[in-house]
Design a protein around this motif. Structure first.
Motif, short mmCIF file in Angstrom:
data_model
loop_
_atom_site.label_atom_id
_atom_site.label_comp_id
_atom_site.label_asym_id
_atom_site.label_seq_id
_atom_site.Cartn_x
_atom_site.Cartn_y
_atom_site.Cartn_z
N TRP A 198 0.83 -1.21 0.00
CA TRP A 198 0.00 0.00 0.00
C TRP A 198 0.86 1.25 0.00
CZ3 TRP A 198 -4.55 -1.25 -1.51
CH2 TRP A 198 -5.07 -2.50 -1.18
N VAL A 200 1.68 5.19 0.32
CA VAL A 200 1.29 6.33 1.16
C VAL A 200 1.76 7.60 0.46
CG1 VAL A 200 1.62 7.51 3.37
CG2 VAL A 200 1.36 5.02 3.30
N ASN A 204 -3.87 13.82 0.26
CA ASN A 204 -4.99 13.10 -0.32
C ASN A 204 -5.34 13.74 -1.66
OD1 ASN A 204 -7.68 12.16 -0.93
ND2 ASN A 204 -7.87 11.55 1.22
N ARG A 215 -11.15 3.17 -2.41
CA ARG A 215 -10.37 3.58 -1.25
C ARG A 215 -10.27 2.41 -0.28
NH1 ARG A 215 -14.24 4.34 2.74
NH2 ARG A 215 -16.35 4.65 1.92
N GLY A 218 -7.51 3.43 5.85
CA GLY A 218 -6.09 3.51 6.16
C GLY A 218 -5.75 3.08 7.57
N PRO A 223 0.82 1.31 8.09
CA PRO A 223 1.40 2.02 6.95
C PRO A 223 2.88 2.34 7.08
CG PRO A 223 0.34 3.58 8.41
CD PRO A 223 0.14 2.22 9.03
N GLY A 236 0.55 7.26 7.96
CA GLY A 236 -0.29 6.86 6.85
C GLY A 236 -1.15 8.02 6.37
N MET A 237 -2.19 7.72 5.60
CA MET A 237 -3.05 8.76 5.04
C MET A 237 -4.34 8.92 5.84
SD MET A 237 -2.48 7.95 0.97
CE MET A 237 -3.41 9.37 0.39
N ASP A 240 -9.41 7.78 5.42
CA ASP A 240 -9.74 7.97 4.00
C ASP A 240 -8.46 7.83 3.18
OD1 ASP A 240 -10.93 8.63 1.57
OD2 ASP A 240 -10.71 10.79 1.92
N HIS A 241 -8.21 6.64 2.67
CA HIS A 241 -6.97 6.33 1.96
C HIS A 241 -7.32 5.89 0.54
CE1 HIS A 241 -2.77 4.28 2.18
NE2 HIS A 241 -3.15 4.33 0.92
#
Length: 281
Positions: A198, A200, A204, A215, A218, A223, A236-237, A240-241
Motif C-alpha cells: 500500500w 502512502v 490526499n 479507497r 487507512g 502504513p 499513513g493517510m 480515508d486512503h
C-alpha cells in the motif's frame, strides 16, 4: 596474531563498504532510476482506425516490478481479444511522438518507473492528454522516481512518500466510493478483499480535485515505511486512503491506481475489471 586481526578488520570494513555502496545504489535507483537512455526512433506500427487503441508502456529504469509487469501484459492481451482492442506493447519510448500518440485512445504506464522519456517526449505526452488522450498509471507509475512535475500533478495529484513495510504486503478491504463515476463503476465490486503493497502519499488527491473510485480504510493497515536509518515514515493517510482515482485534464483524462505491486493483483477480477473500465470509458 596481530596480522590476522588486521586482515580480519580490513576484510570486515571492506564488506561493510561494499554493502553500503550497494544499498546506496539501490536507493538511488529507486528514487531516480538508472541507467537513463532514451529511444527516439519511431517504430513501424500498423494502427487500426476501427478499434480502441491502447499503448501499453512498461519501461522501468527504477525499481522493476517484473512479475506484475509481465502479468499485466498477459491480462491486457486477453482484454484486447475480449473487447476487440488493438494493444501495442512496448518498452521503447520512440512511440511518444505526436503523430503516433494521436492514434491511441489510451496510454498505460504499466508499473513504469524512473525517468523513461526525454524532455521532448514528456511534452508530447502532456499535449496528448491535454488534447483529449487518456493516461492510465498502475502502481509503480505513481512512485517518486519520475521527477516530472506535470506528471505528478496531473496523474497522482499528490507526492509519493513511502509504502508499507511492516508487514510489506497486507490484506484489507477495498471499497467503492459512493457516487463514483457511473462509467468507471459499471460492473465493479462494491467491496473486495485485496492484498498489496500500500502506497502512502503526503496528501490526499481529493484535495487537488481528483475523483476517487476506490479507497481503503487507512486505519486497517500498518502504513509504516521505516527501515534502517529512515525513521520518519511511520505515518499513513488516515481513514480515508484512496487507492484509485481520476481527473479531467484539459480535453483528456487521467486515471491512477496504487494497487498492482505483484502478479497476484492481476488474478483479482475486481482489479482487472477496474482497469478494463478505465480503458473503455
Amino acid at each position: 596474531m596481530k596480522k590476522f586481526l588486521k586482515i580480519a578488520i580490513w576484510s570486515v570494513l571492506g564488506v561493510v563498504v561494499v554493502l553500503c555502496g550497494l544499498m546506496a545504489g539501490f536507493i538511488y535507483k529507486i528514487k531516480n532510476g538508472f541507467p537513463v537512455s532514451y529511444e527516439t526512433e519511431a517504430p513501424n506500427i500498423n494502427i487500426p482506425s476501427d478499434k480502441t487503441t491502447v499503448l501499453l508502456f512498461s519501461k522501468a529504469t527504477g525499481f522493476r516490478h517484473g512479475e506484475s509487469i509481465e502479468a499485466g501484459k498477459k491480462v491486457f492481451a486477453g482484454l484486447a481479444i475480449k473487447n476487440n482492442w488493438f494493444v501495442y506493447d512496448t518498452e521503447e519510448g520512440g512511440v511518444f511522438n505526436p503523430d503516433q500518440l494521436a492514434q491511441f485512445d489510451a496510454v498505460i504506464f504499466n508499473n513504469s518507473t524512473g525517468r523513461v522519456l526525454n524532455d521532448e517526449q514528456q511534452q508530447h505526452l502532456e499535449d496528448y492528454v491535454t488534447n483529449g488522450g487518456s493516461l492510465i498509471g498502475i502502481h509503480g507509475a505513481g512512485d517518486n522516481s519520475h521527477h516530472w512535475d506535470w506528471y505528478t500533478d496531473n496523474l497522482m495529484g499528490a507526492t509519493f512518500s513511502h509504502h508499507s513495510l511492516d508487514p510489506h504486503l497486507q490484506e484489507t478491504k477495498v471499497i467503492l466510493e459512493a457516487g463514483a463515476d457511473s462509467l468507471l463503476a459499471a460492473g465493479l465490486a462494491t467491496e473486495f478483499t485485496h492484498t498489496d503493497e500500500w502506497y502512502v502519499f503526503f496528501d490526499n488527491p481529493r484535495k487537488k480535485g481528483f475523483n476517487i473510485l476506490y479507497r481503503i480504510d487507512g486505519e486497517s493497515i500498518s502504513p509504516s515505511g521505516n527501515m534502517l536509518w529512515m525513521t520518519d515514515k511511520d505515518f499513513g493517510m488516515g481513514k480515508d486512503h484512496p487507492v484509485a482515482w481520476h481527473k479531467q485534464i484539459g480535453d483528456g483524462r487521467t486515471f491512477y491506481t496504487s494497487m498492482g505491486h505483484d502478479a497476484t493483483a492481476w488474478q483479482q477480477s475486481a482489479f482487472v475489471k477496474m482497469l478494463e473500465n478505465a480503458v473503455g470509458r
